[in-house]
Design a protein around this motif. Structure first.
Motif, PDB file in Angstrom:
ATOM      1  N   ALA A 186      -3.779 -11.937 -11.920  1.00  0.00           N
ATOM      2  CA  ALA A 186      -4.792 -11.166 -11.257  1.00  0.00           C
ATOM      3  C   ALA A 186      -4.739  -9.573 -11.179  1.00  0.00           C
ATOM      4  CB  ALA A 186      -4.729 -11.739  -9.586  1.00  0.00           C
ATOM      5  N   SER A 187      -5.684  -9.104 -10.928  1.00  0.00           N
ATOM      6  CA  SER A 187      -6.034  -7.548 -11.064  1.00  0.00           C
ATOM      7  C   SER A 187      -6.338  -7.095  -9.433  1.00  0.00           C
ATOM      8  CB  SER A 187      -6.928  -7.161 -11.929  1.00  0.00           C
ATOM      9  OG  SER A 187      -7.089  -5.903 -11.877  1.00  0.00           O
ATOM     10  N   PHE A 188      -5.458  -6.223  -8.843  1.00  0.00           N
ATOM     11  CA  PHE A 188      -5.709  -5.694  -7.689  1.00  0.00           C
ATOM     12  C   PHE A 188      -4.953  -4.479  -7.540  1.00  0.00           C
ATOM     13  CE2 PHE A 188      -1.970  -8.431  -7.279  1.00  0.00           C
ATOM     14  CZ  PHE A 188      -1.306  -7.785  -6.210  1.00  0.00           C
ATOM     15  N   GLU A 189      -5.726  -3.573  -6.734  1.00  0.00           N
ATOM     16  CA  GLU A 189      -4.907  -2.163  -6.412  1.00  0.00           C
ATOM     17  C   GLU A 189      -5.541  -1.576  -5.233  1.00  0.00           C
ATOM     18  OE1 GLU A 189      -5.815   1.814  -8.599  1.00  0.00           O
ATOM     19  OE2 GLU A 189      -6.391   0.122  -9.695  1.00  0.00           O
ATOM     20  N   PHE A 190      -4.652  -1.052  -4.443  1.00  0.00           N
ATOM     21  CA  PHE A 190      -4.557  -0.070  -3.407  1.00  0.00           C
ATOM     22  C   PHE A 190      -5.201   1.037  -3.872  1.00  0.00           C
ATOM     23  CE2 PHE A 190      -1.847  -3.224  -1.283  1.00  0.00           C
ATOM     24  CZ  PHE A 190      -2.403  -3.662  -0.208  1.00  0.00           C
ATOM     25  N   SER A 191      -5.756   1.789  -2.915  1.00  0.00           N
ATOM     26  CA  SER A 191      -6.285   3.236  -3.164  1.00  0.00           C
ATOM     27  C   SER A 191      -5.133   4.121  -2.827  1.00  0.00           C
ATOM     28  CB  SER A 191      -7.524   3.631  -2.292  1.00  0.00           C
ATOM     29  OG  SER A 191      -7.241   3.497  -0.968  1.00  0.00           O
ATOM     30  N   ASP A 192      -4.962   5.092  -3.433  1.00  0.00           N
ATOM     31  CA  ASP A 192      -3.751   6.224  -3.076  1.00  0.00           C
ATOM     32  C   ASP A 192      -3.857   6.643  -1.504  1.00  0.00           C
ATOM     33  OD1 ASP A 192      -2.388   8.917  -3.458  1.00  0.00           O
ATOM     34  OD2 ASP A 192      -1.749   7.668  -4.713  1.00  0.00           O
ATOM     35  N   GLU A 221       5.137   3.809  -1.861  1.00  0.00           N
ATOM     36  CA  GLU A 221       5.018   5.384  -2.592  1.00  0.00           C
ATOM     37  C   GLU A 221       5.119   6.661  -1.530  1.00  0.00           C
ATOM     38  OE1 GLU A 221       1.960   8.200  -5.133  1.00  0.00           O
ATOM     39  OE2 GLU A 221       1.602   5.851  -4.690  1.00  0.00           O
ATOM     40  N   LYS A 222       4.605   6.322  -0.379  1.00  0.00           N
ATOM     41  CA  LYS A 222       4.789   7.426   0.517  1.00  0.00           C
ATOM     42  C   LYS A 222       5.181   6.987   2.089  1.00  0.00           C
ATOM     43  CE  LYS A 222       0.190   9.229  -1.510  1.00  0.00           C
ATOM     44  NZ  LYS A 222      -1.035   9.343  -1.070  1.00  0.00           N
ATOM     45  N   ALA A 223       6.129   6.082   1.937  1.00  0.00           N
ATOM     46  CA  ALA A 223       6.752   5.848   3.439  1.00  0.00           C
ATOM     47  C   ALA A 223       8.019   5.298   2.944  1.00  0.00           C
ATOM     48  CB  ALA A 223       5.819   4.828   3.990  1.00  0.00           C
ATOM     49  N   SER A 224       8.919   5.023   4.267  1.00  0.00           N
ATOM     50  CA  SER A 224      10.498   4.398   3.900  1.00  0.00           C
ATOM     51  C   SER A 224      10.339   2.981   4.114  1.00  0.00           C
ATOM     52  CB  SER A 224      11.302   5.129   4.914  1.00  0.00           C
ATOM     53  OG  SER A 224      12.528   4.586   4.396  1.00  0.00           O
ATOM     54  N   VAL A 225       9.251   2.213   3.391  1.00  0.00           N
ATOM     55  CA  VAL A 225       9.062   0.808   3.431  1.00  0.00           C
ATOM     56  C   VAL A 225       9.677   0.338   2.377  1.00  0.00           C
ATOM     57  CG1 VAL A 225       7.376  -1.070   3.967  1.00  0.00           C
ATOM     58  CG2 VAL A 225       7.251   1.161   5.079  1.00  0.00           C
ATOM     59  N   SER A 241       0.740  -1.160  -0.105  1.00  0.00           N
ATOM     60  CA  SER A 241       0.063  -0.105  -0.089  1.00  0.00           C
ATOM     61  C   SER A 241       0.814   1.339  -0.012  1.00  0.00           C
ATOM     62  CB  SER A 241      -0.943   0.065   1.224  1.00  0.00           C
ATOM     63  OG  SER A 241      -0.318   0.235   2.523  1.00  0.00           O
ATOM     64  N   PRO A 242       0.491   2.466  -0.573  1.00  0.00           N
ATOM     65  CA  PRO A 242       1.248   3.418  -0.567  1.00  0.00           C
ATOM     66  C   PRO A 242       1.810   3.964   0.839  1.00  0.00           C
ATOM     67  CG  PRO A 242      -0.657   3.797  -1.840  1.00  0.00           C
ATOM     68  CD  PRO A 242      -0.925   2.645  -1.327  1.00  0.00           C
ATOM     69  N   ASP A 243       1.168   3.775   1.899  1.00  0.00           N
ATOM     70  CA  ASP A 243       1.847   4.072   3.192  1.00  0.00           C
ATOM     71  C   ASP A 243       2.512   2.962   3.455  1.00  0.00           C
ATOM     72  OD1 ASP A 243      -0.124   2.046   4.227  1.00  0.00           O
ATOM     73  OD2 ASP A 243      -1.470   3.454   5.343  1.00  0.00           O
ATOM     74  N   GLY A 244       2.852   1.898   3.090  1.00  0.00           N
ATOM     75  CA  GLY A 244       3.695   0.698   3.498  1.00  0.00           C
ATOM     76  C   GLY A 244       3.001   0.068   4.693  1.00  0.00           C
TER      77      GLY A 244
END
Length: 975
Positions: free
Chosen positions: A87-93, A645-649, A46-49
């Motif tokens: 497979a198709s899967f996606e986290f929200s931003d 995307e938005k974390a140091s993970v 996920s963007p926040d890791g």
């Protein structure tokens, strides 16, 4: 005492039975069907890791999506996703939601296929992370969240029987309110980066309401930007998401194509629409052309120009008017014919009368044939054709749909064509100041004949459209030499004559940036027939002030200012035989390499086969500092570094030859990584290779090479094992690679062979010019000798296998040695002389360029080099073959012509050599159909099991299968 001994024996026997029952079993080919594993790239942070999702899929098994908190392994949940190869899967931003698709189950697919029913529908599930809230949408197509805003889920709902209308329903689900909104007849839709606006086109029955629309997501308000009885398509947002372009296509019965116009929309709060219609621009736009639907339009970065494609108009074929039959004319003609017959004094009998009537009718037939003659169906192959007719056929649709870049100056209201047929290729450079054009038409014939690549390059000024010749007859031994633009689009990096140069477009200067360095940037290990192929550059810095280059070992930083000396950033690569291979791109939106940030690079030990990740740190001057910091370095295959995307993970993957690929979670230092996936959950049920040995050897010609020796499952030191030798040029780098069980298109899977008690040897092969076959002999046999010294290989039970080029090596090796007890060759080249002049049907091109400048490694054609071609052709040494051969060659092989297999098979058969050729009807170079991949995988192992393990030969091997019994034979074996 006897009772005590008996009790001890019974106890020991019980322990042995228990251990035997608990011991993992060899994996069978039937087990592969239900084996579940994580496909490559089948995981996301996920963007926040804070969350991780990954999928497990199987060929004939239903898959699942695994969702868990990264900080809490116990939070793991599993959701069914049906049967799918991906497979198709996606986290929200905003990391609050996940959406994923569920496909029909495997049994449902089978039943539907058997019943020949309508296509089954998919579902989309929406989950709010950290809760049990789940909503399901039925009968869906694609789906996505609305970008950075993450306030809506947008789902396409395909329709059945939509008539002429190209639109379908678009469902917009409001995440906060839990309400759905339906937009009808939507043909295309696209959300901008911020997620604030959704642009869409409507295509309805009878074109009612067709147009371009803009939905403001927050206010749920819709604006009609343009509406007409036309087709709207090709929506293309700018990268910032502040504007978009689209096409408007109108039918014109006079032409085969629709006539196009381009729409540009900006100022989204109060949309400003630019519509450029070429049909109304008779002075600025060549009316023999129109805007094409085959190229997506786009805005320039400064929103002053629109770019689009144009192509020539083609007149529609006119329908021939039906001739009206004039009854009076018919009667007059009949009377005239009757008068001719009555006036003919030569008619003396009934026979004469019939001849006269026949003569009149013959005249009518000739007239009809002259007017309605059918054209022949044929092709003319001319020796001066730049492309073979077969190549032209493959490219026919692409050539028909070919288009040229053009632009419209919005302020000046002016159309400018940027290219024409004299410059076939054009790449618009970053920031749209210039474009790089190229053309190879005048070299194309020779390129297709000898494979040596030449091209003319041009610079196009995107303000005026002016074209300037940059390079004429530019030689490209590899892609590494191609000009590459800087991130500001004002400079080019290119390779020439063994050096890298910078061309400054504004100053019009060429600068050699590598000539004074103590290393070469030529790929000296490339053994193809090309001159000075370069190592691939790593790229430009984000400020366009530096380039990073590789010399094959180390990474060099070169400043363009001339005020800083070139820097060897990694320093120890060449000395310690460590290859710094590539940089990990951790930001999908990066523009060049940001040298102000830590740079992560992949390390690979050429002689040790270790791999790992290292960092390069920023320097005070603006570039990078010399010296690497090694973060990981193991006897494993480590790669796939990624960042939330938005974390140091961070995550990376690690695998070994006997341990499936797993994802590890860590921080920026890569310290204390923890395994976060459970890929291949059934792995413990099966026996895998006991490990791998790295073999060093020296070829007959003195080259130092390596081979990977994979040990069989249950390996016991001191025992010798049947061994299959597999190769394809250089593959020792796969020492630590996991081969996921599967049915490959070639029948080969090393994990299945080691699981079933085989050792597998994979040696490297390097090539000498004019000796591609003998090079295999010079490399493979010394590798086998070195591997035998380990005590693992039973030299009386060795087999060979390779496919395509490896199939050629196999078919050639068995003409030069009888050391191998069995060989399986897939799609082999067997006669280099006849193969040279055949066609590579998958591309339509000739094989000659492949032989002279690519894999063949010959100097010239056979007529210039006959002895070398003959010396390296298996067919000319066929009488030497003693090794039983299983050959796979398919009748629609578009790479190695089927005749190559037939030629070798018939020669061996004529000599009464043991050969079996299997052919799968309609299959190409590798097997595509699952049932065929299953079948051949089993047959090839049965072949080796008989010859290397001494198992009884099945009837298809010992007796063959008569055609009348083939159907029953195949039915009995299918699984």
């Amino acid at each position: 005492m006897r009772k005590q001994l008996l009790l001890l024996w019974l106890f020991a026997f019980t322990i042995q039975v228990a251990l035997a029952q608990d011991a993992p079993n060899p994996m069978s080919w039937k087990d592969v069907a239900t084996w579940k594993s994580m496909p490559g790239g089948g995981y996301k942070l996920s963007p926040d890791g804070q969350w991780m999702a990954y999928i497990l899929t199987g060929i004939e098994a239903d898959g699942e999506l695994i969702l868990q908190k990264t900080a809490d392994p116990e939070s793991k949940k599993s959701f069914p996703i049906g049967n799918a190869s991906f497979a198709s899967f996606e986290f929200s931003d905003n990391s609050q939601w996940i959406a994923f698709k569920e496909y029909p189950k495997f049994v449902e697919k089978q039943a539907n296929e058997k019943a020949k029913g309508k296509p089954l529908k998919d579902k989309v599930h929406l989950l709010k992370l950290g809760t049990d809230d789940k909503k399901t949408f039925e009968g869906v197509g694609g789906f996505s969240f609305n970008g950075q805003a993450a306030t809506h889920l947008v789902i396409n709902l395909p329709k059945e029987g939509n008539g002429d209308a190209k639109g379908s329903d678009l469902l917009i689900y409001h995440l906060a309110a839990g309400k759905s909104q339906n937009l009808g007849n939507v043909r295309e839709h696209a959300v901008n980066k911020a997620g604030t606006h959704l642009a869409y086109t409507v295509d309805a029955a009878n074109s009612q309401g067709n147009g371009l629309y803009l939905l403001t997501m927050a206010s749920n308000s819709i604006q009609v930007l343009d509406s007409d009885e036309a087709g709207y398509q090709s929506i293309n947002w700018t990268e910032k998401g502040d504007a978009f372009a689209a096409l408007k296509m109108k039918k014109d019965k006079k032409y085969k194509q629709d006539k196009g116009a381009v729409l540009g929309v900006k100022n989204l709060s109060n949309p400003q629409v630019t519509l450029y219609e070429p049909a109304k621009d008779s002075t600025g736009f060549d009316q023999n052309y129109t805007i094409t639907p085959n190229r997506r339009p786009m805005w320039s970065e400064d929103l002053t120009r629109l770019f689009y494609g144009i192509h020539p108009l083609v007149l529609a074929e006119k329908e021939k008017p039906k001739k009206e039959i004039n009854a009076d004319s018919v009667k007059a003609a009949e009377a005239e014919n009757l008068a001719k017959i009555m006036a003919d004094t030569t008619i003396k009998s009934i026979s004469d009368l019939q001849k006269a009537i026949g003569k009149l009718n013959s005249g009518k037939s000739e007239d009809k044939k002259a007017n309605d003659a059918k054209k022949p169906d044929m092709t003319i192959w001319h020796w001066q054709d730049d492309r073979l007719q077969s190549r032209q056929k493959v490219l026919e649709n692409m050539d028909k749909n070919y288009s040229f870049w053009a632009m419209y100056d919005v302020v000046g209201k002016k159309h400018i064509a940027l290219q024409d047929s004299s410059m076939r290729d054009l790449n618009i450079l970053p920031q749209e100041h210039f474009a790089l054009g190229s053309d190879q038409q005048k070299y194309e014939l020779d390129i297709n004949l000898n494979g040596q690549q030449y091209r003319d390059y041009y610079l196009v000024d995107l303000k005026t459209g002016a074209k300037t010749l940059l390079f004429e007859n530019f030689y490209q031994p590899s892609f590494a030499s191609m000009p590459r633009p800087s991130t500001d689009g004002k400079k080019l990096l290119y390779g020439k004559d063994g050096n890298f140069y910078i061309y400054d477009i504004l100053a019009q200067t060429h600068t050699n940036i590598t000539e004074k360095l103590p290393v070469t940037f030529v790929n000296t290990e490339d053994d193809h027939n090309v001159e000075k192929p370069m190592q691939n550059p790593l790229g430009w810095s984000s400020d366009s002030q530096y380039v990073l280059l590789r010399d094959g070992w180390d990474i060099w930083q070169i400043a363009l200012s001339g005020k800083e000396s070139p820097v060897n950033l990694t320093q120890n690569g060449r000395a310690q035989k460590i290859r710094y291979q590539y940089r990990f791109s951790l930001d999908e939106e990066e523009k060049g390499i940001d040298l102000r940030k830590t740079t992560y690079v992949r390390m690979y030990g050429e002689n040790t086969k270790k791999s790992g990740i290292a960092t390069l740190a920023p320097a005070k001057k603006g570039g990078l500092a010399a010296g690497v910091k090694v973060l990981s370095w193991e006897d494993a295959n480590i790669q796939g570094l990624a960042k939330a995307e938005k974390a140091s993970v961070f995550t990376f993957t690690k695998e070994n030859s006997n341990a499936p690929t797993q994802v590890y979670l860590t921080d920026a230092s890569l310290s204390n990584p923890k395994q976060i996936t459970e890929n291949a959950p059934d792995a413990s049920k099966f026996a895998w290779s006991a490990g791998v040995k790295l073999i060093d050897y020296v070829t007959t010609k003195g080259d130092s090479l390596q081979a990977a020796l994979f040990l069989p499952a249950g390996y016991v030191e001191g025992q010798k094992y049947p061994t299959v030798v597999y190769y394809y040029e250089k593959l020792s780098q796969t020492l630590h690679n996991w081969a996921n069980p599967g049915y490959s298109g070639t029948g080969w899977n090393p994990s299945l062979y080691t699981s079933n008690g085989y050792a597998v040897l994979i040696p490297d092969i390097v090539y000498k010019m004019d000796d591609p076959g003998m090079s295999a002999v010079w490399a493979v046999l010394p590798a086998v000798d070195a591997a035998i010294k380990t005590g693992v290989i039973d030299e009386s039970k060795m087999g060979l296998h390779g496919h395509s080029w490896g199939g050629y090596q196999t078919s050639f090796l068995i003409t030069q040695t009888n050391r191998f007890k069995a060989a399986a060759a897939g799609a082999p080249l067997t006669n280099m002389i006849s193969m040279y002049d055949l066609i590579y049907w998958n591309t339509g091109g000739g094989n000659m360029s492949i032989f002279e400048a690519s894999q063949g490694r010959f100097l010239g054609g056979p007529w210039e080099n006959w002895e070398a071609y003959e010396r390296n052709s298996p067919i000319y040494h066929v009488k030497n073959v003693q090794t039983p051969l299983l050959m796979l060659h398919n009748d629609k092989d578009g790479a190695v012509d089927f005749t190559q297999g037939v030629e070798y098979y018939n020669a061996l058969r004529r000599l009464k050599k043991p050969v079996i050729m299997v052919q799968y009807l309609g299959e190409n170079h590798g097997l595509g159909k699952l049932e065929n991949r299953k079948d051949y995988s089993v047959r090839m192992m049965e072949f080796f099991d008989h010859h290397l393990k001494g198992l009884p030969a099945p009837d298809w091997m010992s007796k063959g299968v008569p055609r009348l019994k083939l159907g029953q034979h195949l039915e009995e074996r299918a699984f």
